[in-house]
Design a protein around this motif. Structure first.
Motif, PDB file in Angstrom:
ATOM      1  N   LEU A 175     -19.453  -5.533  16.878  1.00  0.00           N
ATOM      2  CA  LEU A 175     -19.381  -6.992  16.991  1.00  0.00           C
ATOM      3  C   LEU A 175     -20.666  -7.640  16.510  1.00  0.00           C
ATOM      4  CD1 LEU A 175     -17.790  -9.467  18.055  1.00  0.00           C
ATOM      5  CD2 LEU A 175     -18.835  -9.051  20.285  1.00  0.00           C
ATOM      6  N   ASP A 176     -21.802  -7.048  16.843  1.00  0.00           N
ATOM      7  CA  ASP A 176     -23.086  -7.598  16.429  1.00  0.00           C
ATOM      8  C   ASP A 176     -23.257  -7.516  14.915  1.00  0.00           C
ATOM      9  OD1 ASP A 176     -25.872  -8.559  17.280  1.00  0.00           O
ATOM     10  OD2 ASP A 176     -26.371  -6.801  16.076  1.00  0.00           O
ATOM     11  N   TYR A 177     -22.782  -6.421  14.318  1.00  0.00           N
ATOM     12  CA  TYR A 177     -22.981  -6.217  12.882  1.00  0.00           C
ATOM     13  C   TYR A 177     -21.978  -6.992  12.036  1.00  0.00           C
ATOM     14  CZ  TYR A 177     -23.616  -3.877   8.399  1.00  0.00           C
ATOM     15  OH  TYR A 177     -23.848  -3.624   7.064  1.00  0.00           O
ATOM     16  N   THR A 178     -20.713  -7.048  12.475  1.00  0.00           N
ATOM     17  CA  THR A 178     -19.656  -7.623  11.646  1.00  0.00           C
ATOM     18  C   THR A 178     -19.160  -8.982  12.123  1.00  0.00           C
ATOM     19  OG1 THR A 178     -17.776  -6.694  12.872  1.00  0.00           O
ATOM     20  CG2 THR A 178     -18.832  -5.271  11.221  1.00  0.00           C
ATOM     21  N   GLY A 179     -19.435  -9.320  13.393  1.00  0.00           N
ATOM     22  CA  GLY A 179     -18.885 -10.535  13.966  1.00  0.00           C
ATOM     23  C   GLY A 179     -17.498 -10.354  14.549  1.00  0.00           C
ATOM     24  N   LYS A 180     -16.954  -9.117  14.485  1.00  0.00           N
ATOM     25  CA  LYS A 180     -15.596  -8.843  14.979  1.00  0.00           C
ATOM     26  C   LYS A 180     -15.596  -7.568  15.819  1.00  0.00           C
ATOM     27  CE  LYS A 180     -13.199 -12.118  12.783  1.00  0.00           C
ATOM     28  NZ  LYS A 180     -12.372 -11.766  11.624  1.00  0.00           N
ATOM     29  N   SER A 181     -14.668  -7.523  16.771  1.00  0.00           N
ATOM     30  CA  SER A 181     -14.435  -6.299  17.534  1.00  0.00           C
ATOM     31  C   SER A 181     -13.872  -5.217  16.608  1.00  0.00           C
ATOM     32  CB  SER A 181     -13.442  -6.575  18.670  1.00  0.00           C
ATOM     33  OG  SER A 181     -12.976  -5.379  19.246  1.00  0.00           O
ATOM     34  N   ASN A 182     -14.061  -3.955  16.993  1.00  0.00           N
ATOM     35  CA  ASN A 182     -13.506  -2.860  16.196  1.00  0.00           C
ATOM     36  C   ASN A 182     -12.164  -2.378  16.737  1.00  0.00           C
ATOM     37  OD1 ASN A 182     -14.117  -1.374  18.478  1.00  0.00           O
ATOM     38  ND2 ASN A 182     -15.773  -0.191  17.539  1.00  0.00           N
ATOM     39  N   ARG A 183     -11.585  -3.095  17.672  1.00  0.00           N
ATOM     40  CA  ARG A 183     -10.353  -2.639  18.318  1.00  0.00           C
ATOM     41  C   ARG A 183      -9.239  -2.381  17.306  1.00  0.00           C
ATOM     42  NH1 ARG A 183      -9.861  -6.632  21.248  1.00  0.00           N
ATOM     43  NH2 ARG A 183     -11.208  -5.896  22.930  1.00  0.00           N
ATOM     44  N   ASN A 184      -9.008  -3.338  16.411  1.00  0.00           N
ATOM     45  CA  ASN A 184      -7.961  -3.161  15.410  1.00  0.00           C
ATOM     46  C   ASN A 184      -8.263  -1.993  14.487  1.00  0.00           C
ATOM     47  OD1 ASN A 184      -6.561  -5.350  16.391  1.00  0.00           O
ATOM     48  ND2 ASN A 184      -7.196  -6.753  14.772  1.00  0.00           N
ATOM     49  N   VAL A 185      -9.521  -1.871  14.085  1.00  0.00           N
ATOM     50  CA  VAL A 185      -9.918  -0.814  13.151  1.00  0.00           C
ATOM     51  C   VAL A 185      -9.614   0.558  13.736  1.00  0.00           C
ATOM     52  CG1 VAL A 185     -11.853   0.248  11.927  1.00  0.00           C
ATOM     53  CG2 VAL A 185     -11.706  -2.243  12.098  1.00  0.00           C
ATOM     54  N   LEU A 186     -10.051   0.802  14.968  1.00  0.00           N
ATOM     55  CA  LEU A 186      -9.870   2.117  15.578  1.00  0.00           C
ATOM     56  C   LEU A 186      -8.396   2.415  15.832  1.00  0.00           C
ATOM     57  CD1 LEU A 186     -12.878   2.212  18.070  1.00  0.00           C
ATOM     58  CD2 LEU A 186     -12.791   2.850  15.655  1.00  0.00           C
ATOM     59  N   ASN A 187      -7.650   1.414  16.284  1.00  0.00           N
ATOM     60  CA  ASN A 187      -6.216   1.610  16.511  1.00  0.00           C
ATOM     61  C   ASN A 187      -5.486   1.860  15.202  1.00  0.00           C
ATOM     62  OD1 ASN A 187      -6.402   1.319  19.294  1.00  0.00           O
ATOM     63  ND2 ASN A 187      -5.966  -0.877  19.251  1.00  0.00           N
ATOM     64  N   ASN A 188      -5.862   1.133  14.157  1.00  0.00           N
ATOM     65  CA  ASN A 188      -5.195   1.305  12.873  1.00  0.00           C
ATOM     66  C   ASN A 188      -5.524   2.653  12.244  1.00  0.00           C
ATOM     67  OD1 ASN A 188      -3.977  -1.187  13.057  1.00  0.00           O
ATOM     68  ND2 ASN A 188      -5.524  -2.248  11.831  1.00  0.00           N
ATOM     69  N   LEU A 189      -6.741   3.144  12.464  1.00  0.00           N
ATOM     70  CA  LEU A 189      -7.094   4.475  11.972  1.00  0.00           C
ATOM     71  C   LEU A 189      -6.182   5.532  12.594  1.00  0.00           C
ATOM     72  CD1 LEU A 189      -8.797   6.597  10.558  1.00  0.00           C
ATOM     73  CD2 LEU A 189     -10.549   6.311  12.322  1.00  0.00           C
ATOM     74  N   LYS A 190      -5.981   5.458  13.900  1.00  0.00           N
ATOM     75  CA  LYS A 190      -5.090   6.403  14.577  1.00  0.00           C
ATOM     76  C   LYS A 190      -3.657   6.275  14.060  1.00  0.00           C
ATOM     77  CE  LYS A 190      -7.786   6.216  18.882  1.00  0.00           C
ATOM     78  NZ  LYS A 190      -7.755   5.771  20.300  1.00  0.00           N
ATOM     79  N   TYR A 191      -3.218   5.030  13.875  1.00  0.00           N
ATOM     80  CA  TYR A 191      -1.852   4.784  13.406  1.00  0.00           C
ATOM     81  C   TYR A 191      -1.632   5.345  12.002  1.00  0.00           C
ATOM     82  CZ  TYR A 191       2.058   2.237  11.379  1.00  0.00           C
ATOM     83  OH  TYR A 191       3.204   1.931  10.714  1.00  0.00           O
ATOM     84  N   LEU A 192      -2.579   5.085  11.090  1.00  0.00           N
ATOM     85  CA  LEU A 192      -2.422   5.543   9.715  1.00  0.00           C
ATOM     86  C   LEU A 192      -2.439   7.060   9.632  1.00  0.00           C
ATOM     87  CD1 LEU A 192      -4.701   2.930   7.922  1.00  0.00           C
ATOM     88  CD2 LEU A 192      -2.212   3.104   7.736  1.00  0.00           C
ATOM     89  N   HIS A 193      -3.264   7.696  10.446  1.00  0.00           N
ATOM     90  CA  HIS A 193      -3.273   9.160  10.456  1.00  0.00           C
ATOM     91  C   HIS A 193      -1.944   9.707  10.960  1.00  0.00           C
ATOM     92  CE1 HIS A 193      -4.056  13.176  12.262  1.00  0.00           C
ATOM     93  NE2 HIS A 193      -4.695  13.346  11.124  1.00  0.00           N
ATOM     94  N   ALA A 194      -1.432   9.126  12.036  1.00  0.00           N
ATOM     95  CA  ALA A 194      -0.146   9.565  12.578  1.00  0.00           C
ATOM     96  C   ALA A 194       0.991   9.339  11.592  1.00  0.00           C
ATOM     97  CB  ALA A 194       0.139   8.840  13.891  1.00  0.00           C
ATOM     98  N   ALA A 195       0.843   8.298  10.750  1.00  0.00           N
ATOM     99  CA  ALA A 195       1.868   7.994   9.751  1.00  0.00           C
ATOM    100  C   ALA A 195       1.776   8.889   8.524  1.00  0.00           C
ATOM    101  CB  ALA A 195       1.750   6.525   9.326  1.00  0.00           C
ATOM    102  N   GLY A 196       0.766   9.746   8.466  1.00  0.00           N
ATOM    103  CA  GLY A 196       0.649  10.692   7.365  1.00  0.00           C
ATOM    104  C   GLY A 196      -0.099  10.180   6.158  1.00  0.00           C
ATOM    105  N   LYS A 197      -0.821   9.053   6.286  1.00  0.00           N
ATOM    106  CA  LYS A 197      -1.585   8.540   5.155  1.00  0.00           C
ATOM    107  C   LYS A 197      -2.823   9.403   4.900  1.00  0.00           C
ATOM    108  CE  LYS A 197       0.293   5.023   3.109  1.00  0.00           C
ATOM    109  NZ  LYS A 197       0.571   5.094   1.646  1.00  0.00           N
TER     110      LYS A 197
END
Length: 283
Positions: A175-197
């Motif tokens: 949040l300090d570095y980007t101005g945004k929480s990383n919640r979406n990023v971390l969840n999307n990383l897990k989702y994309l891996h599970a989807a086989g990307k």
């Protein structure tokens, strides 16, 4: 050869006789995009590897050390290579010329290409990305690679690989570095891996800020998903008005050793690697 040792410069694409479309500006100084328009403002090409980079403008993060603060073109172009080490006091002006989908396809049609990188700031914000990726896939049979923070997910049917820029797993630091929480990023990383990307991940080492302790946390988080995911550790190069310094080669090597405790495919860039191939500005 180091980053400052540049091979002999080849002729520009215009010097080779290729005519490029020239997007129009409206009289008020705003941007008039051809329809359908894109956020693409710059294209570079590496003939030896048959690789094209499409640079998109606009981002959903406000990273304090974003390299776009001091240059908007490909940093591997001979005329831009100095920007890795230099840090101009003035922030660079944003681009004003943008290409249409038809413009991009026309330019790519004059090249021998195998790989297309969708990069720059954040390509996922461009509504034309899924359509453009599909058209490029269909016409040129390329490998399409999306470089993204994956804070926002879009249709990825015609993206073959995602290179994720993961700033931090500690949410307060992200949040300090980007101005945004990383919640979406971390969840999307897990989702994309599970989807086989197909995925690879890169993080920047900033001594005293996003330091080796955070790199270890990132590596541990990735290993909980898949120990075999490729992880690249990049050295910070000064950008923006901050007091951070560039890491030493020893610090990069230390961070690599730490990450290897968790992951099987780790590489830390030292910042003095050889430039093997010439990159050319196409637009």
């Amino acid at each position: 050869m180091s980053l400052t040792d540049i091979p002999k410069k080849a002729g520009s694409f215009r010097e080779m006789g290729y005519k490029l479309p020239v997007p129009d500006n409206n009289p008020a100084g705003g941007i008039r995009k051809s329809s359908p328009g894109t956020n693409i403002y710059h294209i570079s090409y590496t003939p030896q590897t048959k690789e094209v980079s499409l640079f998109f403008w606009g981002c959903n993060f406000s990273c304090r050390g974003c390299l776009s603060k001091k240059g908007t073109g490909n940093y591997l172009l001979p005329e831009n290579i100095h920007l890795f080490r230099d840090n101009p006091a003035e922030t660079v002006q944003p681009p004003v010329h943008f290409l249409s989908v038809a413009d991009v396809l026309s330019i790519l049609g004059g090249l021998d290409i195998q790989t297309v990188l969708f990069e720059g700031q954040e390509p996922s914000l461009d509504e034309s990305l899924p359509q453009l990726a599909k058209l490029i896939h269909t016409e040129f049979r390329t490998q399409n690679i999306l470089c993204s923070n994956i804070n926002k997910l879009v249709l990825l049917d015609d993206i073959d690989c995602i290179q994720l820029s993961l700033k931090a797993v500690t949410d307060s630091l992200h949040l300090d570095y980007t101005g945004k929480s990383n919640r979406n990023v971390l969840n999307n990383l897990k989702y994309l891996h599970a989807a086989g990307k197909k995925l690879s991940i890169a993080s920047v080492l900033i001594p005293g800020y996003i330091d080796k302790d955070e790199i270890e946390l990132i590596a541990g988080f990735i290993s909980d998903i898949n120990q075999g995911l490729p992880f690249n550790i990049l050295p910070y190069f000064k950008a923006g008005q901050n007091k951070w310094r560039c890491p030493t080669i020893s610090e990069m090597e230390d961070s690599e050793r730490i990450a290897r405790k968790y992951l099987t495919h780790v590489y830390a860039w030292r910042g003095d690697e050889e430039i093997k191939y010439e990159v050319m500005k196409i637009y």
